[in-house]
Design an enzyme around this catalytic site. Structure first.
Site, PDB file in Angstrom:
ATOM      1  N   GLY A  27      51.041  67.530  50.303  1.00 11.73           N
ATOM      2  CA  GLY A  27      51.693  68.213  51.434  1.00 11.73           C
ATOM      3  C   GLY A  27      53.180  67.901  51.418  1.00 11.73           C
ATOM      4  CB  VAL A  28      55.898  68.615  49.310  1.00 15.33           C
ATOM      5  CG1 VAL A  28      55.522  67.314  48.612  1.00 15.33           C
ATOM      6  CG2 VAL A  28      55.368  69.824  48.516  1.00 15.33           C
ATOM      7  CB  ILE A  31      57.077  64.498  57.307  1.00 10.01           C
ATOM      8  CG1 ILE A  31      57.222  62.976  57.360  1.00 10.01           C
ATOM      9  CG2 ILE A  31      55.636  64.867  56.979  1.00 10.01           C
ATOM     10  CD1 ILE A  31      58.443  62.473  58.060  1.00 10.01           C
ATOM     11  N   GLY A  32      56.925  65.497  54.181  1.00 12.10           N
ATOM     12  CA  GLY A  32      56.575  65.140  52.805  1.00 12.10           C
ATOM     13  C   GLY A  32      57.773  65.160  51.878  1.00 12.10           C
ATOM     14  CG  ASP A  52      52.413  72.263  50.254  1.00 17.06           C
ATOM     15  OD1 ASP A  52      52.997  71.486  51.029  1.00 17.06           O
ATOM     16  OD2 ASP A  52      51.818  73.294  50.623  1.00 17.06           O
ATOM     17  CB  ALA A 138      48.224  64.584  58.139  1.00 14.12           C
ATOM     18  NE  ARG A 167      60.148  58.032  66.800  1.00 11.72           N
ATOM     19  CZ  ARG A 167      59.175  58.857  66.439  1.00 11.72           C
ATOM     20  NH1 ARG A 167      57.948  58.702  66.943  1.00 11.72           N
ATOM     21  NH2 ARG A 167      59.407  59.846  65.592  1.00 11.72           N
ATOM     22  CG  HIS A 191      51.601  57.497  65.461  1.00 11.29           C
ATOM     23  ND1 HIS A 191      52.901  57.042  65.546  1.00 11.29           N
ATOM     24  CD2 HIS A 191      51.676  58.820  65.202  1.00 11.29           C
ATOM     25  CE1 HIS A 191      53.728  58.052  65.335  1.00 11.29           C
ATOM     26  NE2 HIS A 191      53.004  59.152  65.122  1.00 11.29           N
TER      27      HIS A 191
HETATM   28  N1  LIG Z   1      52.848  59.709  60.983  1.00  9.81           N
HETATM   29  C1  LIG Z   1      54.043  60.106  61.386  1.00  9.81           C
HETATM   30  O1  LIG Z   1      54.845  59.321  61.898  1.00  9.81           O
HETATM   31  C2  LIG Z   1      54.424  61.552  61.200  1.00  9.81           C
HETATM   32  C3  LIG Z   1      55.769  61.945  61.228  1.00  9.81           C
HETATM   33  C4  LIG Z   1      56.067  63.311  61.037  1.00  9.81           C
HETATM   34  C5  LIG Z   1      55.046  64.232  60.816  1.00  9.81           C
HETATM   35  N2  LIG Z   1      53.763  63.797  60.821  1.00  9.81           N
HETATM   36  C6  LIG Z   1      52.644  64.722  60.595  1.00  9.81           C
HETATM   37  O2  LIG Z   1      52.657  65.115  59.227  1.00  9.81           O
HETATM   38  C7  LIG Z   1      52.094  66.429  59.104  1.00  9.81           C
HETATM   39  C8  LIG Z   1      53.076  67.333  58.384  1.00  9.81           C
HETATM   40  O3  LIG Z   1      54.198  67.470  59.216  1.00  9.81           O
HETATM   41  P1  LIG Z   1      55.421  68.410  58.711  1.00  9.81           P
HETATM   42  O4  LIG Z   1      56.443  68.395  59.781  1.00  9.81           O
HETATM   43  O5  LIG Z   1      55.779  68.039  57.328  1.00  9.81           O
HETATM   44  O6  LIG Z   1      54.703  69.855  58.711  1.00  9.81           O
HETATM   45  P2  LIG Z   1      54.979  71.048  57.686  1.00  9.81           P
HETATM   46  O7  LIG Z   1      54.209  72.215  58.216  1.00  9.81           O
HETATM   47  O8  LIG Z   1      56.434  71.160  57.420  1.00  9.81           O
HETATM   48  O9  LIG Z   1      54.314  70.535  56.322  1.00  9.81           O
HETATM   49  C9  LIG Z   1      52.920  70.464  56.171  1.00  9.81           C
HETATM   50  C10 LIG Z   1      52.647  70.833  54.726  1.00  9.81           C
HETATM   51  O10 LIG Z   1      51.262  70.599  54.456  1.00  9.81           O
HETATM   52  C11 LIG Z   1      50.838  71.624  53.603  1.00  9.81           C
HETATM   53  N3  LIG Z   1      49.380  71.717  53.602  1.00  9.81           N
HETATM   54  C12 LIG Z   1      48.568  72.240  54.535  1.00  9.81           C
HETATM   55  N4  LIG Z   1      47.284  72.144  54.139  1.00  9.81           N
HETATM   56  C13 LIG Z   1      47.304  71.540  52.915  1.00  9.81           C
HETATM   57  C14 LIG Z   1      46.305  71.149  51.990  1.00  9.81           C
HETATM   58  N5  LIG Z   1      44.996  71.395  52.229  1.00  9.81           N
HETATM   59  N6  LIG Z   1      46.691  70.546  50.841  1.00  9.81           N
HETATM   60  C15 LIG Z   1      48.007  70.304  50.601  1.00  9.81           C
HETATM   61  N7  LIG Z   1      49.008  70.659  51.436  1.00  9.81           N
HETATM   62  C16 LIG Z   1      48.642  71.269  52.576  1.00  9.81           C
HETATM   63  C17 LIG Z   1      51.502  72.872  54.146  1.00  9.81           C
HETATM   64  O11 LIG Z   1      51.484  73.897  53.183  1.00  9.81           O
HETATM   65  C18 LIG Z   1      52.895  72.329  54.451  1.00  9.81           C
HETATM   66  O12 LIG Z   1      53.760  72.485  53.352  1.00  9.81           O
HETATM   67  C19 LIG Z   1      51.780  66.875  60.540  1.00  9.81           C
HETATM   68  O13 LIG Z   1      50.438  66.600  60.867  1.00  9.81           O
HETATM   69  C20 LIG Z   1      52.713  66.004  61.380  1.00  9.81           C
HETATM   70  O14 LIG Z   1      52.245  65.823  62.706  1.00  9.81           O
HETATM   71  C21 LIG Z   1      53.429  62.498  60.998  1.00  9.81           C
HETATM   72  O1  LIG Z   2      55.318  63.317  67.107  1.00  6.55           O
HETATM   73  C1  LIG Z   2      54.854  63.955  66.141  1.00  6.55           C
HETATM   74  O2  LIG Z   2      54.065  64.922  66.262  1.00  6.55           O
HETATM   75  C2  LIG Z   2      55.262  63.546  64.733  1.00  6.55           C
HETATM   76  C3  LIG Z   2      55.072  62.060  64.520  1.00  6.55           C
HETATM   77  O3  LIG Z   2      53.798  61.633  64.942  1.00  6.55           O
HETATM   78  C4  LIG Z   2      56.174  61.242  65.170  1.00  6.55           C
HETATM   79  O4  LIG Z   2      55.831  60.354  65.992  1.00  6.55           O
HETATM   80  O5  LIG Z   2      57.333  61.494  64.820  1.00  6.55           O
END
Ligand SMILES: NC(=O)c1ccc[n+]([C@@H]2O[C@H](COP(=O)([O-])OP(=O)(O)OC[C@H]3O[C@@H](n4cnc5c(N)ncnc54)[C@H](O)[C@@H]3O)[C@@H](O)[C@H]2O)c1
Ligand SMILES: O=C(O)C[C@H](O)C(=O)O
Length: 327
Positions: A27-28, A31-32, A52, A138, A167, A191
């Site tokens: 998943g790029v 965030i990726g 991805d 995710a 934070r 989280h």
């Molecule tokens: N843990 C944290 O602190 C944190 C921080 C930021 C984002 N996140 C989470 O990370 C996830 C991604 O966030 P984002 O902002 O990058 O979203 P985004 O939509 O920009 O990126 C998600 C990517 O995942 C890909 N994807 C979807 N299904 C897939 C699969 N089966 N296999 C491979 N790739 C797949 C999509 O095509 C997309 O490119 C979200 O669930 C978000 O809440 C977590």
């Molecule tokens: O808040 C979100 O949905 C993204 C991530 O979990 C964050 O805390 O930045």
């Protein structure tokens, strides 16, 4: 895998001049991409796989990274692919595959959609990546780590409350006008909504928060930690720079065997499930021990409440999910 405590000891490559670390990013999107860039430019991987489902996205991102690496003379081998067959023999696999939340949503609202993705990945990734450590990103990240580990039986950790911890520290630093390096302390639990500031660990210039918190209340700090990501998502469309840098530092602590205390979520057996709860724990080529056992009752009680609430919500969602996927 028999996970009795939140202490995990696992051996893996320690990044030295002669041992290479292969890291995969599943998943790029926002965030990726930011994590992958940060990992490469910290020199933490000899080989990177970008995967991805969006056609051409990994391949074009590979070009971007190669252009950026050229100006710094970096020789990390980077492969962008839409085929999971190419995600093989990785040492560490980060999973960002999943929908992000929209303004007004809770991370927990993403459970069913993102859990289905984790279940699919849990079937496909392990056969090609024996012994890999999985780092879930995710959301809802701790529950997704629990789902992935349940279906893959592979060692999975969640980035957990490392993000909330930074934070919290940054907010106190700004409000009290002290360098952030003078603020210590951790956030634990889930989280998200159930995050718990471990106030017994929060110190400013070595003094307990209560002694120095001029005009800054604990409630204000806790509200900031819980509300700021939603505010960033509302305005910027997603959180990236903060979490990506912090998550890269989890990879750094493992690969460079730093032994840094971080509030990641490690698996623990709770009632009839393995669940992922953040507590401050030593992170290096081995993970553990955690500080959980030395917390005072005041923090332990709040943490235990967070664990109970996590389990209740997780179990409800999991049971619903199992019904849905059976249909
Ligand atoms: N843990 C944290 O602190 C944190 C921080 C930021 C984002 N996140 C989470 O990370 C996830 C991604 O966030 P984002 O902002 O990058 O979203 P985004 O939509 O920009 O990126 C998600 C990517 O995942 C890909 N994807 C979807 N299904 C897939 C699969 N089966 N296999 C491979 N790739 C797949 C999509 O095509 C997309 O490119 C979200 O669930 C978000 O809440 C977590
Ligand atoms: O808040 C979100 O949905 C993204 C991530 O979990 C964050 O805390 O930045």
């Amino acid at each position: 895998m028999n996970v009795e405590k939140s202490l995990i000891y696992f051996r893996m490559h320690i990044y030295t001049r002669d041992s290479m670390v292969k890291i995969a990013f599943i998943g790029v999107g926002k965030i990726g991409q930011t994590i992958a860039y940060s990992v490469i430019f910290d020199g933490l991987a000899s080989e990177v796989i970008l995967y991805d489902i969006i056609p051409e996205l990994p391949e074009k991102f590979e070009h971007e990274l190669r252009h950026a690496m050229a100006t710094r003379g970096l020789s990390t081998e980077v492969i962008g692919t839409n085929s999971l067959d190419d995600v093989a023999n990785a040492d560490i696999i980060l999973i960002m595959a999943g929908k992000p939340r929209k303004p007004g949503m809770s991370r927990r609202d993403l459970f069913v959609d993102n859990a289905k993705i984790q279940i699919d990945l849990a079937k496909q990734l392990p056969p090609r990546n024996p012994g890999a450590l999985y780092i879930m990103v995710a959301n809802p990240v701790d529950m997704m780590a629990s789902v992935f580990m349940r279906f893959s039986k592979q060692l999975t950790i969640s980035t957990g409350d490392t993000v909330e911890t930074m934070r919290m520290r940054s907010y106190i630093s700004k409000k009290l006008k002290v360098p952030v390096t003078k603020v210590t302390g951790y956030v634990a639990g889930e989280h998200g909504e159930d995050a718990v500031v471990l106030w017994s660990t929060v110190k400013v210039n070595g003094k307990p928060f209560e002694e120095v918190a001029k005009g800054v209340t604990k409630e204000e700090v806790e509200n900031y930690v819980k509300s700021i990501p939603g505010e960033i998502i509302r305005v910027m469309g997603g959180t990236t720079w903060g979490p990506a840098t912090i998550i890269k530092d989890i990879v750094r602590a493992i690969v460079l065997n730093e032994g840094r205390v971080m509030s990641i979520a490690t698996p623990r057996t709770y009632k009839d499930e393995i669940i992922h709860i953040s507590v401050p724990i030593v992170v290096g080529a081995e993970i553990g021990p955690s500080l959980e056992g030395v917390l005072p009752e005041s923090d332990k009680e709040r943490l235990n409440k967070s664990v109970e609430d996590f389990y209740k919500v997780y179990k409800e969602n999991l049971d619903h999910l199992l019904q849905v996927i059976k249909q």
